[in-house]
Design an enzyme around this catalytic site. Structure first.
Site, mmCIF file in Angstrom:
data_model
loop_
_atom_site.group_PDB
_atom_site.id
_atom_site.type_symbol
_atom_site.label_atom_id
_atom_site.label_comp_id
_atom_site.label_asym_id
_atom_site.label_seq_id
_atom_site.Cartn_x
_atom_site.Cartn_y
_atom_site.Cartn_z
ATOM 1 N N SER A 182 0.468 -1.497 0.139
ATOM 2 C CA SER A 182 -0.193 0.178 -0.076
ATOM 3 C C SER A 182 1.206 1.431 0.115
ATOM 4 O O SER A 182 0.413 2.035 -0.680
ATOM 5 C CB SER A 182 -1.036 0.016 0.637
ATOM 6 O OG SER A 182 -0.447 -0.298 2.780
ATOM 7 N N HIS A 210 -5.268 -3.693 -2.263
ATOM 8 C CA HIS A 210 -4.672 -3.130 -3.240
ATOM 9 C C HIS A 210 -5.678 -3.536 -4.955
ATOM 10 O O HIS A 210 -4.729 -2.538 -5.461
ATOM 11 C CB HIS A 210 -3.509 -2.195 -3.047
ATOM 12 C CG HIS A 210 -4.172 -0.861 -1.655
ATOM 13 N ND1 HIS A 210 -4.489 0.143 -1.941
ATOM 14 C CD2 HIS A 210 -3.487 -0.615 -0.545
ATOM 15 C CE1 HIS A 210 -4.870 0.611 -1.283
ATOM 16 N NE2 HIS A 210 -4.369 0.306 -0.752
ATOM 17 N N LYS A 241 -11.861 -0.153 -1.584
ATOM 18 C CA LYS A 241 -11.513 0.886 -2.175
ATOM 19 C C LYS A 241 -11.569 1.474 -3.810
ATOM 20 O O LYS A 241 -12.418 1.173 -4.085
ATOM 21 C CB LYS A 241 -9.911 0.244 -1.844
ATOM 22 C CG LYS A 241 -9.585 0.141 -0.532
ATOM 23 C CD LYS A 241 -8.279 -0.180 -0.919
ATOM 24 C CE LYS A 241 -7.270 0.320 0.912
ATOM 25 N NZ LYS A 241 -8.276 -0.179 1.968
#
Length: 393
Positions: A182, A210, A241
């Site tokens: 990240s 991610h 996300k």
């Protein structure tokens, strides 16, 4: 009147201010968009995890509103008592099919999914073999499990092998890595680590927070990107996300998921998702499967912005993803860079120790699918101007 037992915290905050590391929360006014209003200032937003722009997608809005009208604003209970709604079960079914696993369980956050799972499946007699840059939620889960923690150098498969070779064959081992890291934006060494897990009989776990919605076919993540389906025992993903809403999930075998129903403390002791959130997540899966051009646009923008930063002479590390750090080294300088960028219309948050090593402070940028080229050109112009002003380039 008694002395304040928390007075030492004020001293710690004063120390952060003296080092130039003190940060206050920036307040978003309005929607999370490529250009947003923070603290009353309109800025190009390079600090959001909203990779595909789904926080404001029309179909997700509609799904959330419909579910709220028909099912209410909350579930009213934890999942293990009265809080498992049909819409939660449908979301888990769809996620399992998307991730090509037997089953899925949804958690209240990606942090809870990682920490709750690691703490549930291990004991003090077990060992975790973990990449040194794994997410804080993995680290906390390892500590909560009371298992022995062995760390290997970042993405170094040979170093992981040496650790595993020195452990008793009979000891239960969890080998764990981020799919996308990240802070640096590089990818975990999945093919090599999967081979090690098979060789040494490890449980293989990947945190794909991610990568979900970014890598792989239709955003299925690094397991799909590296084609290691069936070789990863536990996949962790996020709904907050690229999916654009809130929550996390664990994908794996049915036995794993049913065990977590009984032993994962965040699942057992936290109220389940509001139906509107679950409905928005279902809408996001429809978008991933029906609008692949969003992911293509994300990568077009990412390549354009990375090339622009590199051309200006910034140090962007080893990023392979839309997460692109601009590494400046000193923490105070990183915060100064972030503040000057903001003053001139670009929001890129400063990151320093302990989130990253002391000598690798940076501003962290994330490009989204919904940024226009004009917005990205403007951001690059501001980076160039401020970078020269601070003698970074």
């Amino acid at each position: 009147m008694r002395d304040d037992p928390l007075a030492y915290l004020g001293a710690e905050l004063d120390s952060l201010k003296q080092q130039g590391l003190y940060r206050r929360l920036r307040i978003l006014e309005g929607e999370q968009k490529p250009t947003s209003t923070f603290d009353g200032r309109q800025v190009v937003n390079l600090s959001s995890n909203n990779y595909l722009g789904l926080t404001t997608h029309p179909s997700l809005r509609e799904r959330a509103l419909e579910a709220t009208h028909s099912l209410g604003v909350g579930s009213g209970s934890v999942r293990s008592i009265a809080g498992t709604m049909a819409i939660h079960v449908e979301l888990e079914r769809r996620l399992a099919a998307f991730k090509k696993t037997e089953a899925v369980v949804v958690f209240q956050s990606g942090f809870a999914a990682n920490a709750g799972t690691v703490a549930a499946i291990l004991t003090k007699d077990d060992v975790v073999v973990s990449d040194e840059l794994n997410h804080a939620s993995i680290v906390d889960g390892c500590r909560l499990s009371r298992a022995t923690i062995r760390v290997f150098a970042h993405r170094d498969v040979d170093a992981a092998r040496k650790v595993l070779a020195g452990l008793p064959k009979s000891q239960r081992k969890l080998l764990i890595t981020d799919g996308v890291f990240s802070m640096d934006g590089d990818l975990g060494a999945l093919p090599g680590l999967c081979a090690l897990a098979e060789e040494f009989g490890c449980i293989m776990m990947v945190d794909d927070a991610h990568a979900s919605g970014v890598f792989g076919r239709n955003g299925r993540g690094t397991i799909d990107h590296f084609d290691v389906h069936g070789r990863v025992d536990i996949q962790v993903g996020t709904l907050s996300k690229a999916i654009g809403a809130l929550g996390g999930y664990v994908a794996g075998s049915r036995a794993l998921i049913e065990f977590l129903h009984h032993r994962a403390r965040p699942f057992l002791f936290s109220t389940s998702h509001p139906p509107g959130v679950a409905a928005a997540c279902l809408g996001a899966l429809d978008v991933l499967e029906g609008e692949p051009q969003l992911i293509e646009r994300l990568w077009e923008n990412t390549r354009f912005f990375k090339a622009g930063l590199a051309g200006l002479g910034f140090n962007t590390g080893s990023s392979e993803s839309p997460i692109t750090p601009v590494i400046v080294g000193d923490g105070s300088l990183a915060m100064k860079l972030s503040d000057r960028l903001f003053d001139q219309g670009v929001f890129a948050q400063g990151i320093a120790f302990p989130t990253v090593p002391r000598d690798k402070a940076r501003v962290r940028t994330i490009v989204t699918a919904t940024h226009s080229r004009d917005e990205l050109r403007f951001a690059l112009d501001v980076f160039a101007r401020v970078g020269r002003e601070l003698a970074i380039i």
